[in-house]
Design an enzyme around this catalytic site. Structure first.
Site, PDB file in Angstrom:
ATOM      1  N   GLU A  35       0.875  -1.172   0.000  1.00 41.47           N
ATOM      2  CA  GLU A  35       0.000   0.000   0.000  1.00 41.47           C
ATOM      3  C   GLU A  35       0.921   1.233   0.000  1.00 41.47           C
ATOM      4  O   GLU A  35       1.784   1.340   0.876  1.00 41.47           O
ATOM      5  CB  GLU A  35      -0.879   0.003   1.258  1.00 41.47           C
ATOM      6  CG  GLU A  35      -1.856   1.153   1.258  1.00 41.47           C
ATOM      7  CD  GLU A  35      -2.731   1.205   2.505  1.00 41.47           C
ATOM      8  OE1 GLU A  35      -2.603   0.328   3.383  1.00 41.47           O
ATOM      9  OE2 GLU A  35      -3.529   2.157   2.593  1.00 41.47           O
ATOM     10  N   ARG A 263       5.078 -12.642   9.873  1.00 39.53           N
ATOM     11  CA  ARG A 263       5.683 -11.343   9.600  1.00 39.53           C
ATOM     12  C   ARG A 263       6.989 -11.223  10.371  1.00 39.53           C
ATOM     13  O   ARG A 263       7.219 -11.938  11.348  1.00 39.53           O
ATOM     14  CB  ARG A 263       4.730 -10.203   9.926  1.00 39.53           C
ATOM     15  CG  ARG A 263       4.325 -10.091  11.373  1.00 39.53           C
ATOM     16  CD  ARG A 263       3.201  -9.081  11.557  1.00 39.53           C
ATOM     17  NE  ARG A 263       3.563  -7.737  11.154  1.00 39.53           N
ATOM     18  CZ  ARG A 263       3.001  -7.078  10.139  1.00 39.53           C
ATOM     19  NH1 ARG A 263       2.056  -7.633   9.432  1.00 39.53           N
ATOM     20  NH2 ARG A 263       3.382  -5.861   9.843  1.00 39.53           N
ATOM     21  N   LYS A 273       4.056   1.122   8.929  1.00 39.80           N
ATOM     22  CA  LYS A 273       4.219   2.398   8.224  1.00 39.80           C
ATOM     23  C   LYS A 273       3.547   3.521   8.994  1.00 39.80           C
ATOM     24  O   LYS A 273       4.050   4.637   9.022  1.00 39.80           O
ATOM     25  CB  LYS A 273       3.605   2.288   6.834  1.00 39.80           C
ATOM     26  CG  LYS A 273       4.433   1.445   5.891  1.00 39.80           C
ATOM     27  CD  LYS A 273       3.909   1.599   4.467  1.00 39.80           C
ATOM     28  CE  LYS A 273       3.604   0.269   3.819  1.00 39.80           C
ATOM     29  NZ  LYS A 273       2.171  -0.025   3.742  1.00 39.80           N
TER      30      LYS A 273
HETATM   31  P1  ATP Z   1       2.447  -1.757   7.560  1.00 46.26           P
HETATM   32  O1  ATP Z   1       1.620  -1.982   8.782  1.00 46.26           O
HETATM   33  O2  ATP Z   1       3.860  -1.567   7.862  1.00 46.26           O
HETATM   34  O3  ATP Z   1       1.869  -0.687   6.690  1.00 46.26           O
HETATM   35  P2  ATP Z   1       1.261  -3.616   5.826  1.00 46.26           P
HETATM   36  O4  ATP Z   1       1.195  -5.082   5.906  1.00 46.26           O
HETATM   37  O5  ATP Z   1       0.008  -2.839   6.004  1.00 46.26           O
HETATM   38  O6  ATP Z   1       2.387  -3.127   6.793  1.00 46.26           O
HETATM   39  P3  ATP Z   1       1.552  -3.411   3.007  1.00 46.26           P
HETATM   40  O7  ATP Z   1       2.107  -2.301   2.233  1.00 46.26           O
HETATM   41  O8  ATP Z   1       0.117  -3.697   2.874  1.00 46.26           O
HETATM   42  O9  ATP Z   1       1.955  -3.143   4.494  1.00 46.26           O
HETATM   43  O10 ATP Z   1       2.395  -4.745   2.782  1.00 46.26           O
HETATM   44  C1  ATP Z   1       2.859  -5.219   1.543  1.00 46.26           C
HETATM   45  C2  ATP Z   1       3.295  -6.639   1.733  1.00 46.26           C
HETATM   46  O11 ATP Z   1       4.359  -6.705   2.678  1.00 46.26           O
HETATM   47  C3  ATP Z   1       2.182  -7.512   2.270  1.00 46.26           C
HETATM   48  O12 ATP Z   1       2.180  -8.718   1.558  1.00 46.26           O
HETATM   49  C4  ATP Z   1       2.547  -7.706   3.710  1.00 46.26           C
HETATM   50  O13 ATP Z   1       2.063  -8.922   4.181  1.00 46.26           O
HETATM   51  C5  ATP Z   1       4.070  -7.644   3.676  1.00 46.26           C
HETATM   52  N1  ATP Z   1       4.598  -7.198   4.967  1.00 46.26           N
HETATM   53  C6  ATP Z   1       4.307  -6.068   5.632  1.00 46.26           C
HETATM   54  N2  ATP Z   1       4.931  -6.023   6.819  1.00 46.26           N
HETATM   55  C7  ATP Z   1       5.661  -7.156   6.913  1.00 46.26           C
HETATM   56  C8  ATP Z   1       6.534  -7.721   7.911  1.00 46.26           C
HETATM   57  N3  ATP Z   1       6.777  -7.085   9.052  1.00 46.26           N
HETATM   58  N4  ATP Z   1       7.106  -8.918   7.663  1.00 46.26           N
HETATM   59  C9  ATP Z   1       6.867  -9.554   6.506  1.00 46.26           C
HETATM   60  N5  ATP Z   1       6.065  -9.096   5.544  1.00 46.26           N
HETATM   61  C10 ATP Z   1       5.451  -7.907   5.721  1.00 46.26           C
HETATM   62 MG    MG Z   2      -1.171  -1.290   5.928  1.00 48.51          MG
END
Ligand code: ATP
Ligand code: MG
Length: 562
Positions: A35, A263, A273
């Site tokens: 995202e 994760r 983020k």
């Molecule tokens: P954040 O809370 O940091 O925004 P998110 O999962 O909402 O994390 P996205 O941009 O939606 O962030 O994630 C893109 C991809 O990265 C998704 O497939 C997500 O599962 C993976 N991802 C995000 N954070 C992690 C993590 N800490 N470890 C492994 N994979 C991750």
């Molecule tokens: Mg997110």
């Protein structure tokens, strides 16, 4: 770790099983779906290495798909930074797509859902909808709008699209099962009204699909075979499958498959983020790429190499079970890479003057020194030796215990690639602080001169620079951004309560002349001090260095103990 034959992780096992059951290898396709609401962090690096790594292993395409379903959050800056970071990590996507590319198709499928009686417009607000869902142990309550007629739903949904209804006044829900023990299946929301301009579609849309509606359908549209996400989506999987099945029997038989992995959590940092954005907004750090940030751009600016991050992701592996990785493991990977990759230079961080009493006043000798003893063919360079030098304040003690192997009065040490010297006296200021150390050198002991004295063994070797030739540099020393191993793991406290006030120390240091010519981004070892990189803040007048990591390797010690 073990080159060649690596045991397959749980994700690769799933693919192997599917191939064994006849899934066509040529149909394998993966995606990385960020995202664009912030910069990528080291957790994303794990997902990137997983998906793009599988792409490489199986010769399969990997899409970069932006999940830009929330128009308030997506920004061009984030979109660009994400591409930069993935490319820097060494991966190339096949297709660059946005969930917004699929908005029209998603809308048409939503209309189909309505026509089949599988979706309805609910006029209740979100708190009411949430309350009716109840808990997993009691059945939910059906919305009073659940049995609206198909035609009414269709008209209303079109009006929602046209912007005739205010945000929050209604939503489109899938009609699944209000009694399901899986809360995700209790008539999840597919569309909500958001009146904000979208970074790509402008004001074309007033309704936006939710993650659950956009994600699986986008996988389907793009022909993604395996959709890997983190474990918190495991209970969304039945909904993912349900919505894919609703696409109808006539469509392609290849259905994408969601599977989950744990994760990455790292000690002494936060990994969301939203939280990282707060650190930037509140000025705790300078920017998203502040070298203290666990973002990929922050790690890059600090001096981490793509190799070290990929190596780290490789070492931690992929599993189903969530745990917290010691940040020392990341530091291990960068040390491991730079030990061979980074040339050595001499820099004195906390200087005190050292005068060699028996060395001629106006002589300069250019002494040869190795660029990197850990790498063959790294070559040599020349460093100037003179009567007045700087050494580290901590490398001298007037009176010291027998275990102190550095310079004391009466004891001998070697100056790296130069002479053996002996401490003979000190000069102090009014406050009693040492302002000058005096020593004599053994003129026959020059390193590499082949004399018996040059072979003589002494206990300590010190780094040094010639006072007259040294250049002043700025050095930024980083410590952990948080002083708690799990800053967001406390129920009664906010992660912001654990900010380490001393995470950055700026020092002025003296460096050997060759550092003037190091380009931005270049990494070197300051001997005995750590690995450093040239920061983009450097100017013609003054180089600025980031300490990437110290030389001391706590992780290896912990590993060898256990
Ligand atoms: P954040 O809370 O940091 O925004 P998110 O999962 O909402 O994390 P996205 O941009 O939606 O962030 O994630 C893109 C991809 O990265 C998704 O497939 C997500 O599962 C993976 N991802 C995000 N954070 C992690 C993590 N800490 N470890 C492994 N994979 C991750
Ligand atoms: Mg997110």
């Amino acid at each position: 770790m073990n080159e060649g034959k690596k045991p397959l992780n749980c994700i690769a096992q799933i693919i192997e099983r599917d191939l064994a059951e006849g899934f066509p290898r040529a149909a394998l396709r993966f995606r990385f779906p960020p995202e664009p609401n912030g910069y990528l962090h080291i957790g994303h690096a794990k997902a990137i290495c997983l998906n793009f790594g599988l792409g490489k292993d199986y010769g399969a395409a990997v899409n970069l798909r932006y999940d830009d379903t929330d128009p308030g959050k997506a920004k061009r800056e984030f979109v660009d930074s994400i591409q930069r970071d993935i490319a820097w990590l060494g991966f190339q996507w096949d297709r660059l797509v946005f969930a917004s590319d699929h908005f029209e198709q998603l809308y048409e499928w939503a209309i189909e859902m309505i026509e089949r009686g599988k979706a309805y417009v609910d006029d209740q607000d979100q708190p009411a909808i949430h309350a009716q869902r109840k808990t997993p142990t009691e059945p939910g309550i059906a919305s009073p709008y659940r049995d609206r007629s198909v035609s009414e739903n269709r008209v209303r949904f079109k009006e929602m699209r046209a912007g005739e209804w205010a945000p929050g006044s209604c939503v489109l829900r899938a009609k699944i099962d209000m009694r399901s023990p899986n809360m995700q299946l209790r008539d999840p929301i597919l569309y909500r009204i958001i009146d904000k301009p979208h970074h790509r579609t402008g004001d074309q849309w007033h309704i936006y699909p939710t993650y659950d509606w956009a994600h699986g359908q986008s996988d389907y549209i793009e022909g993604v075979s395996h959709s890997f996400c983190t474990s918190e989506f495991e209970n969304h999987r039945p909904l993912y499958d349900y919505l894919i099945e609703r696409l109808g029997e006539s469509r392609s038989a290849l259905r994408p498959k969601q599977r989950e992995f744990a994760r990455l959590n790292l000690s002494y940092t936060v990994m969301s983020k939203r939280k990282l954005a707060l650190l930037v907004q509140r000025g705790v750090v300078k920017a998203w790429d502040d070298p203290r940030m666990p973002t990929i751009s922050g790690l890059r600016r600090r001096g981490y190499t793509p190799e070290s991050i990929r190596d780290f992701c490789d070492r931690i592996g992929v599993s189903k079970r969530e745990n917290t990785i010691d940040i020392a493991a990341l530091e291990y990977s960068i040390r491991h890479h730079l030990n061979r990759a980074a040339p050595r230079v001499m820099v004195v961080l906390n200087p005190v003057k050292l005068i060699i009493d028996n060395y001629p006043e106006d002589e300069t000798e250019w002494l040869e020194t190795e660029n990197n003893p850990e790498r063959e063919n790294a070559g040599v360079r020349e460093i100037p030796f003179t009567k007045a030098l700087y050494i580290e304040r901590a490398d001298f003690q007037e009176m010291a215990s027998p275990e102190y192997f550095r310079l004391t009065l009466g004891s001998e040490v070697r100056l790296k690639s130069a002479y053996i010297i002996k401490g003979v006296g000190v000069v102090k200021d009014e406050d009693g602080n040492i302002s000058e150390i005096h020593a004599t050198c053994d003129p026959d002991s020059r390193s590499g001169s082949g004399t018996a004295a040059s072979q003589r063994r002494v206990k300590g070797t010190l780094h040094w620079v010639s006072a007259a030739h040294s250049v002043k540099i700025e050095v930024r020393l980083y410590d952990r951004l948080f002083d708690d191993p799990e800053p967001d793991g406390h129920e009664d406290k906010d992660f912001m309560d654990f900010i380490n006030p001393d995470s950055l120390a700026v020092r002025s240091a003296y460096a050997e002349p060759s550092v003037q010519f190091l380009p931005t981004g270049h990494r070197v070892q300051f001997q005995r001090l750590g690995y450093f990189s040239v920061d983009p803040d450097s100017t013609e007048e003054k180089k600025v260095f980031n300490r990437i990591v110290t030389l001391r390797d706590t992780y290896a010690r912990i590993q060898s103990k256990s």
